[in-house]
Design an enzyme around this catalytic site. Structure first.
Site, short mmCIF file in Angstrom:
data_model
loop_
_atom_site.label_atom_id
_atom_site.label_comp_id
_atom_site.label_asym_id
_atom_site.label_seq_id
_atom_site.Cartn_x
_atom_site.Cartn_y
_atom_site.Cartn_z
N ASP A 96 0.87 -1.18 0.00
CA ASP A 96 0.00 0.00 0.00
C ASP A 96 0.90 1.23 0.00
O ASP A 96 1.67 1.45 0.94
CB ASP A 96 -0.89 0.00 1.25
CG ASP A 96 -2.07 0.96 1.11
OD1 ASP A 96 -2.08 1.75 0.16
OD2 ASP A 96 -2.97 0.91 1.97
N ASP A 99 -2.88 2.31 -6.04
CA ASP A 99 -1.80 2.36 -5.05
C ASP A 99 -1.70 1.15 -4.14
O ASP A 99 -0.94 1.17 -3.17
CB ASP A 99 -1.94 3.63 -4.19
CG ASP A 99 -3.24 3.64 -3.38
OD1 ASP A 99 -4.18 2.94 -3.78
OD2 ASP A 99 -3.29 4.36 -2.37
N GLU A 100 -2.45 0.08 -4.41
CA GLU A 100 -2.30 -1.11 -3.57
C GLU A 100 -2.59 -2.37 -4.35
O GLU A 100 -3.35 -2.38 -5.31
CB GLU A 100 -3.18 -1.02 -2.32
CG GLU A 100 -4.66 -0.99 -2.56
CD GLU A 100 -5.45 -1.06 -1.25
OE1 GLU A 100 -5.08 -1.88 -0.37
OE2 GLU A 100 -6.43 -0.31 -1.12
#
Length: 529
Positions: free
Chosen positions: A11, A105-106
């Site tokens: 993350d 983003d993860e």
């Protein structure tokens, strides 16, 4: 469940805000808030500096401004974030064929499937190496969680924030989860959390002690049974490499309700075109056109139409969306519009009639435009509506529109977006209004730059593409290496303050760009990091 912590969850830390800080030297170490800047906008991501004031993701922007009036407020640059995300995802795919992205983003990674880890030591080594590679390649930090299941790996990365790594050893899961709030578990939102609290259940340990029968009684069979399994740290879900896209859509929320029916039609046509652009970029076509309308009283209406076959033709989608709009009463005003396509396929069945009609409409517009322009006027369609292409797009992806018609002569400068001046070079918009735009001239590898103000119609000022962070990282590293050779403390002249040069194998000097992750605070909202 597996016996080794070989599921990794990455993350990125406060991703959007950290990317903006890395790109803008003057914002490093300061409160940065990214989101829709209009009165109905919401916070997409807040830097860790901003979180100290209580700002978090999904918060109304008006509330954020009251909590942090001196923060930097920026409009999202999604194409820029996607470029960085693609770099990070490439690094993940080098580790394993099983990478499951959850957002820009993860993502989850099955390290065992890639053959890069089969025990605690090798998994930890892979996680540390990944964090270093991401920092070296993008200048940003990410937090890593390692565990034997997806649920625990995600909880571990959350606990590791910012800029850390946490490995949960198999056999210790229940001991770790026990004292945590029930809100830690996926699927427990504010409503479920309040329901459990009223029943005297506030921690994961109390959830497990309540028993499955009690949880089923309180929450229903599916939800109650799933929560009981999670409270016992049971999660057998595999990492899924690719998720099938079920639909493609775009929508805009407007600062001011739109009452003009003509304006509503124009917005729907514009959204249909944007939706088709995204559809084509994904290599898809679709059969079902969906229109979403949220009215002044917050009531939301959805209308859909299924075509004879899949299409990616903008004329077909525009026409279908326009037909759907005719069945919706918008007299009281509209605050949100959206157009989507579902029933996706990888091929198209062209609607020749719609294509011919679209071409005829385009020819008619061109004829009207040439006729009027010949008289020295502004091209129009005779009804006071600007021709297609003469209306500014207003709210872009994730941004908030103005809700008012925009003239073709108006140039809009969104806070945080990149520009280039013929004399002063690359910079970014700090703000605009009353016919003026303020620009700070700096790049990711420079020192904090100077601010200058121009007329919004200055011919020497134009929108520009973002300067890649990876080039900035390399440039700053080169400067740091040269300064290190000369015995000078690195990082100050290059605009990277307080960073230390790290010499790795081969003598390469790497100076990490400071990111929001280097500061304190660990809160994270739904879209933050």
């Amino acid at each position: 469940m597996r016996t080794a912590p070989t599921i990794l969850h990455l993350d990125m830390d406060a991703f959007y805000a950290s990317a903006e800080q890395a790109a803008k030297p003057s914002l490093r170490g300061k409160a940065v808030i990214v989101g829709g800047l209009g009165p109905r906008g919401v916070v997409a991501t807040a830097s860790y500096e901003a979180r100290r004031f209580g700002v978090h993701s999904a918060m109304p922007m008006g509330q954020a401004r009251r909590l942090a009036p001196n923060a930097a407020y920026l409009v999202p640059r999604f194409s820029f974030y996607r470029e960085i995300s693609e770099q990070v995802m490439r690094l993940l795919r080098e580790l394993s064929p099983l990478v499951e992205p959850l957002s820009l983003d993860e993502a989850f990674v099955d390290l065992e499937a890639g053959g890069v880890a089969d025990d605690e030591a090798s998994a930890r080594a892979v996680g540390e190496r990944l964090r270093a590679d991401i920092l070296r390649g993008t200048g940003l930090s990410g937090s890593v969680g390692l565990a034997a299941s997806k649920m625990l790996a995600k909880i571990a990365s959350e606990q590791a924030k910012p800029d850390g790594l946490l490995l949960i050893r198999p056999g210790t899961e229940r001991e770790l989860l026990g004292p945590m709030s029930v809100r830690t578990l996926p699927g427990v939102g504010p409503a479920t959390g309040d329901h459990l609290r009223r029943a005297g259940i506030t921690t994961v340990e109390e959830l497990a002690e309540a028993g499955e029968d009690e949880l089923v009684r309180l929450l229903g069979k599916a939800h109650g049974g799933a929560l009981y399994a999670m409270a016992l740290a049971r999660d057998e879900r595999p990492v899924v490499a690719e998720r099938d896209t079920k639909s493609v859509s775009v929508e805009d929320t407007y600062d001011v309700d739109i009452h003009d029916r003509v304006r509503v039609r124009m917005e729907v046509a514009r959204l249909a075109d944007r939706c088709v652009q995204r559809l084509r970029a994904a290599g898809h076509s679709g059969r079902t056109i969906v229109l979403k309308v949220r009215r002044f009283d917050f009531s939301t209406l959805t209308r859909s139409e299924t075509l004879r076959g899949p299409t990616d033709d903008p004329g077909v989608v525009r026409e279908a969306a326009a037909r759907l709009l005719e069945s919706v009463d918008t007299t009281g005003g509209v605050r949100l519009l959206g157009v989507g396509v579902s029933g996706l396929a990888d091929y198209t069945q062209e609607d020749l009639f719609a294509q011919a009609q679209a071409q005829a409409d385009a020819d008619a517009r061109a004829e009207v435009a040439s006729g009027v322009a010949g008289d020295g006027g502004v091209a129009g369609d005779g009804d006071g509506v600007a021709p297609e292409g003469a209306v500014d797009e207003g709210a872009r992806e994730g941004e908030t529109g103005s809700g008012e018609p925009v003239t073709s002569a108006e140039r809009r400068w969104h806070a945080g977006h990149d520009v280039r001046h013929a004399v002063f070079g690359a910079g970014w918009v700090q703000g605009s209004g009353v016919g003026r735009v303020t620009v700070r001239f700096e790049t990711p590898g420079s020192a904090p730059g100077r601010v200058r103000t121009f007329r919004t119609d200055d011919p020497e000022l134009e929108a520009a593409e973002p300067v890649p962070l990876v080039e900035a990282v390399a440039a700053v590293a080169t400067v740091a290496a040269e300064e290190a050779v000369e015995g000078v403390s690195p990082g100050v002249e290059g605009g990277v303050r307080g960073a230390e040069a790290v010499v790795v194998a081969g003598g390469e000097a790497v100076v990490p760009l400071p990111s929001a992750g280097a500061s304190g605070g660990q809160g994270k909202g739904p879209s933050g990091g």
